[in-house]
Design an enzyme around this catalytic site. Structure first.
Site, PDB file in Angstrom:
ATOM      1  N   LYS A 118      24.625  26.542 101.347  1.00  0.00           N
ATOM      2  CA  LYS A 118      25.420  25.311 101.375  1.00  0.00           C
ATOM      3  C   LYS A 118      25.222  24.453 100.118  1.00  0.00           C
ATOM      4  O   LYS A 118      26.118  23.686  99.744  1.00  0.00           O
ATOM      5  CB  LYS A 118      25.107  24.509 102.632  1.00  0.00           C
ATOM      6  N   GLU A 171      23.205  14.760 103.526  1.00  0.00           N
ATOM      7  CA  GLU A 171      24.649  14.492 103.502  1.00  0.00           C
ATOM      8  C   GLU A 171      24.939  13.214 104.258  1.00  0.00           C
ATOM      9  O   GLU A 171      24.298  12.936 105.263  1.00  0.00           O
ATOM     10  CB  GLU A 171      25.396  15.619 104.244  1.00  0.00           C
ATOM     11  N   HIS A 187      27.065  20.785 117.669  1.00  0.00           N
ATOM     12  CA  HIS A 187      27.698  21.149 116.392  1.00  0.00           C
ATOM     13  C   HIS A 187      28.343  22.523 116.437  1.00  0.00           C
ATOM     14  O   HIS A 187      28.576  23.138 115.399  1.00  0.00           O
ATOM     15  CB  HIS A 187      26.701  21.109 115.227  1.00  0.00           C
ATOM     16  N   ARG A 220      33.648  35.391 106.210  1.00  0.00           N
ATOM     17  CA  ARG A 220      33.762  36.416 107.255  1.00  0.00           C
ATOM     18  C   ARG A 220      34.922  36.059 108.160  1.00  0.00           C
ATOM     19  O   ARG A 220      35.535  35.011 107.990  1.00  0.00           O
ATOM     20  CB  ARG A 220      32.474  36.420 108.087  1.00  0.00           C
TER      21      ARG A 220
HETATM   22  P1  ADP Z   1      27.414  25.414 110.412  1.00  0.00           P
HETATM   23  O1  ADP Z   1      27.093  26.315 109.263  1.00  0.00           O
HETATM   24  O2  ADP Z   1      26.329  25.344 111.407  1.00  0.00           O
HETATM   25  O3  ADP Z   1      28.759  25.727 110.979  1.00  0.00           O
HETATM   26  P2  ADP Z   1      28.646  23.039 109.224  1.00  0.00           P
HETATM   27  O4  ADP Z   1      28.261  22.410 107.943  1.00  0.00           O
HETATM   28  O5  ADP Z   1      29.920  23.804 109.212  1.00  0.00           O
HETATM   29  O6  ADP Z   1      27.472  23.945 109.745  1.00  0.00           O
HETATM   30  O7  ADP Z   1      28.737  21.888 110.319  1.00  0.00           O
HETATM   31  C1  ADP Z   1      28.941  22.159 111.686  1.00  0.00           C
HETATM   32  C2  ADP Z   1      29.399  20.904 112.399  1.00  0.00           C
HETATM   33  O8  ADP Z   1      28.440  19.834 112.245  1.00  0.00           O
HETATM   34  C3  ADP Z   1      30.688  20.303 111.875  1.00  0.00           C
HETATM   35  O9  ADP Z   1      31.815  20.905 112.453  1.00  0.00           O
HETATM   36  C4  ADP Z   1      30.553  18.840 112.273  1.00  0.00           C
HETATM   37  O10 ADP Z   1      30.850  18.650 113.628  1.00  0.00           O
HETATM   38  C5  ADP Z   1      29.073  18.589 112.069  1.00  0.00           C
HETATM   39  N1  ADP Z   1      28.823  18.067 110.702  1.00  0.00           N
HETATM   40  C6  ADP Z   1      28.416  18.774 109.634  1.00  0.00           C
HETATM   41  N2  ADP Z   1      28.268  17.994 108.549  1.00  0.00           N
HETATM   42  C7  ADP Z   1      28.620  16.745 108.931  1.00  0.00           C
HETATM   43  C8  ADP Z   1      28.672  15.476 108.276  1.00  0.00           C
HETATM   44  N3  ADP Z   1      28.321  15.335 107.012  1.00  0.00           N
HETATM   45  N4  ADP Z   1      29.074  14.398 109.008  1.00  0.00           N
HETATM   46  C9  ADP Z   1      29.405  14.528 110.308  1.00  0.00           C
HETATM   47  N5  ADP Z   1      29.355  15.679 110.976  1.00  0.00           N
HETATM   48  C10 ADP Z   1      28.976  16.796 110.311  1.00  0.00           C
HETATM   49  P1  ADP Z   2      32.508  30.278 113.720  1.00  0.00           P
HETATM   50  O1  ADP Z   2      31.837  29.706 112.528  1.00  0.00           O
HETATM   51  O2  ADP Z   2      33.076  31.636 113.545  1.00  0.00           O
HETATM   52  O3  ADP Z   2      33.433  29.317 114.322  1.00  0.00           O
HETATM   53  P2  ADP Z   2      29.963  30.136 115.015  1.00  0.00           P
HETATM   54  O4  ADP Z   2      29.533  29.064 114.112  1.00  0.00           O
HETATM   55  O5  ADP Z   2      29.826  29.950 116.474  1.00  0.00           O
HETATM   56  O6  ADP Z   2      31.468  30.516 114.831  1.00  0.00           O
HETATM   57  O7  ADP Z   2      29.229  31.463 114.577  1.00  0.00           O
HETATM   58  C1  ADP Z   2      29.656  32.741 114.992  1.00  0.00           C
HETATM   59  C2  ADP Z   2      28.485  33.593 115.332  1.00  0.00           C
HETATM   60  O8  ADP Z   2      27.681  33.804 114.197  1.00  0.00           O
HETATM   61  C3  ADP Z   2      27.571  33.025 116.379  1.00  0.00           C
HETATM   62  O9  ADP Z   2      27.093  34.108 117.131  1.00  0.00           O
HETATM   63  C4  ADP Z   2      26.471  32.368 115.570  1.00  0.00           C
HETATM   64  O10 ADP Z   2      25.302  32.296 116.317  1.00  0.00           O
HETATM   65  C5  ADP Z   2      26.371  33.318 114.404  1.00  0.00           C
HETATM   66  N1  ADP Z   2      26.000  32.711 113.122  1.00  0.00           N
HETATM   67  C6  ADP Z   2      26.758  31.927 112.345  1.00  0.00           C
HETATM   68  N2  ADP Z   2      26.124  31.598 111.214  1.00  0.00           N
HETATM   69  C7  ADP Z   2      24.916  32.206 111.265  1.00  0.00           C
HETATM   70  C8  ADP Z   2      23.796  32.271 110.390  1.00  0.00           C
HETATM   71  N3  ADP Z   2      23.762  31.653 109.211  1.00  0.00           N
HETATM   72  N4  ADP Z   2      22.729  32.980 110.783  1.00  0.00           N
HETATM   73  C9  ADP Z   2      22.738  33.626 111.956  1.00  0.00           C
HETATM   74  N5  ADP Z   2      23.758  33.619 112.815  1.00  0.00           N
HETATM   75  C10 ADP Z   2      24.835  32.920 112.485  1.00  0.00           C
END
Ligand code: ADP
Ligand code: ADP
Ligand code: MG
Length: 479
Positions: free
Chosen positions: A120, A204, A239, A298
């Site tokens: 990230k 952030e 989240h 992906r």
């Molecule tokens: P992940 O890799 O776990 O998907 P993301 O960065 O995509 O992490 O964030 C997942 C969720 O967390 C977002 O959809 C949002 O709901 C929340 N989130 C992430 N960053 C922020 C932020 N800076 N402010 C508010 N909510 C956030």
């Molecule tokens: P999407 O981002 O496709 O909306 P999720 O955030 O729920 O869905 O992630 C999809 C799947 O991948 C889940 O089973 C989650 O636990 C796994 N996953 C996502 N990011 C990672 C990561 N960085 N390491 C391990 N597992 C991950």
């Protein structure tokens, strides 16, 4: 149309996505090779595969994450291409490179793109270079607590401490003041190291009442890159998404905004020579300004809503792209959308606490409205263990507009009976009847604000339709 030579395609995943990929491989008239383990000998995805290979071992590290065992299978079984699905090795650049070295195709983007977008901190730097707006905060990982304090003061509280290697909603903590940062810094570092093998953190700004809006992109290996509009995934718990839809009710009819966010996603994807299916995730504030969150290199869980509104099979395209075949997409303008699609993630979890509820499925039945899609891995005997994600299926509906899609989803949820396992279906039913949700008036704080878990109707155990089915069954056996 010329069909390419049959390829042996290994699907190195399980659950609903393994079935979904196997169906696409079959459609393209290639050979679908599935995997199984001692723990899941009856997994339904195997029924869609032409061949099955065994992964030895008793846990994920020994099986689905075991690169050397998988590479040996690939070599021994003369596999031409590997689809990783999501989770597991889907975003592992080293795995993609190892496959490349032995002349096997990785069905996904080039390893450089995975590497740049998988972290990230690096991806945010890339975004800045491409003039893509990012959430205010640290540029790169913060080295220590002092730096975390400094950046937090600079951007202003509340802030979010976020693991650079995080995923699946894990490795994140909101901090409302300096004390929170002090308290959480070590905790998030430790959690990230344990879960992702990397303890680096970002600071952030925490965007308040935001919407999660993401753009589906797809590239081929010839330099073409397209977007497939947005999905909105603001209904989340911990989240992590549970309800997704396309188009976004927040963007609504604002075509200028839609065009701007889609164009921004394409700009970033081009910057890393993106050449497969991927998603650029954004967070959108109440004022409709949007910021890049991360890119998932992906196929995503919620890809079906995009397929439903565009009529394009993203998994088929992903395979064709990897095999350097023509996608059959003449240009961006050719990609159109119509109607509205909604997806509900069906998870084996307690509908009130929303925590995973492992258990054994004894039976299931469905009575869906016309056109319902149910991507799932259900079968009587399915054991949900803490080792795997608790998601066991995805209900997807499409309608001419959002109201029709919601009506269909309510009917689909009523028409799904799962026995033996606790699921979030009762919670989803409340969400689909919620007034704010119905109006499209919601943010990622929806669960916190509306508390749908407190409105679950405890009296309804078995819906009418299934009571009737049970009576018919009982009559059949003479009861
Ligand atoms: P992940 O890799 O776990 O998907 P993301 O960065 O995509 O992490 O964030 C997942 C969720 O967390 C977002 O959809 C949002 O709901 C929340 N989130 C992430 N960053 C922020 C932020 N800076 N402010 C508010 N909510 C956030
Ligand atoms: P999407 O981002 O496709 O909306 P999720 O955030 O729920 O869905 O992630 C999809 C799947 O991948 C889940 O089973 C989650 O636990 C796994 N996953 C996502 N990011 C990672 C990561 N960085 N390491 C391990 N597992 C991950
Ligand atoms: Mg994300």
């Amino acid at each position: 149309m010329k069909l390419s030579k049959k390829k042996r395609i290994l699907i190195i995943n399980r659950g609903e996505i393994a079935s979904r990929i196997a169906k696409a491989v079959r459609e393209l008239e290639h050979i679908a090779v599935g995997v199984w383990t001692d723990n899941e000998i009856n997994a339904p995805h195997l029924q869609f595969c032409h061949e099955w290979l065994k992964l030895e071992g008793s846990n994920n590290a020994e099986t689905y994450l075991n690169i050397s065992q998988i590479l040996n299978l690939v070599k021994k079984e003369k596999i031409d291409a590997v689809h990783p699905g999501y989770g597991f090795l889907a975003e592992n650049a080293e795995f993609a490179e190892e496959l490349e070295k032995i002349g096997t195709i990785f069905i996904g983007p080039n390893p450089t793109a995975i590497r740049m977008m998988g972290d990230k901190a690096i991806s945010k730097k890339k975004a800045l270079e491409s003039k893509v707006p990012v959430v205010p905060g640290s540029v790169g990982a913060v080295d220590d607590l002092e730096e975390a304090f400094r950046v937090s003061e600079e951007v202003g509280y509340p802030i979010l401490l976020k693991a650079v290697a995080g995923g699946g909603g894990k490795g994140m903590r909101a901090c409302f003041n300096k004390e929170d940062v002090e308290k959480n810094f070590d905790v998030v570092q430790r959690e990230s190291l344990a879960a992702f093998g990397n303890k680096d953190l970002l600071v952030e700004k925490l965007i308040l009442n935001p919407r999660h809006i993401e753009i589906q992109v797809l590239g081929d290996k010839k330099g073409n890159l397209y977007h497939f509009f947005e999905r909105e995934c603001s209904i989340q718990r911990r989240h992590q998404k549970i309800v997704e839809e396309a188009p976004s009710p927040f963007i609504g009819e604002d075509e200028k905004l839609r065009e701007k966010i889609c164009e921004t996603a394409i700009r970033l994807a081009k910057e890393v020579n993106y050449d497969s299916a991927g998603t650029v995730e954004f967070i959108m504030g109440e004022d409709k300004s949007f910021y890049f969150l991360e890119m998932n290199t992906r196929i995503q869980v919620e890809h079906p809503v995009t397929e439903e509104i565009t009529g394009i099979d993203l998994i088929v395209c992903m395979i064709q792209s990897a095999l350097e075949e023509d996608l059959g997409i003449p240009n961006q303008e050719w990609i159109r959308r119509s109607g509205h699609a909604i997806e509900c993630r069906i998870c084996a979890e307690d509908p009130v606490t929303m925590l995973p509820a492992p258990g054994k499925l004894t039976g299931f039945d469905t009575c869906f409205p016309q056109g319902t899609r149910f991507d799932n891995c259900l079968y009587p005997g399915l054991v949900v263990t803490p080792d795997f994600d608790p998601m066991v299926g995805k209900l997807i509906v499409e309608g001419i507009n959002r109201d029709v899609a919601m009506r269909k989803m309510r009917a689909a949820l009523e028409g799904l009976l799962i026995e033996g396992l606790k699921t979030n279906v009762p919670l989803l039913k409340v969400i689909l009847r919620n007034e704010a949700f119905s109006k499209g008036n919601y943010s990622t704080n929806f669960i916190e604000k509306e508390k749908p878990q407190n409105q679950i109707d405890k009296d309804i155990n078995i819906q009418d339709i299934f009571k009737k089915l049970a009576i018919i069954e009982a009559r059949k056996i003479g009861l």
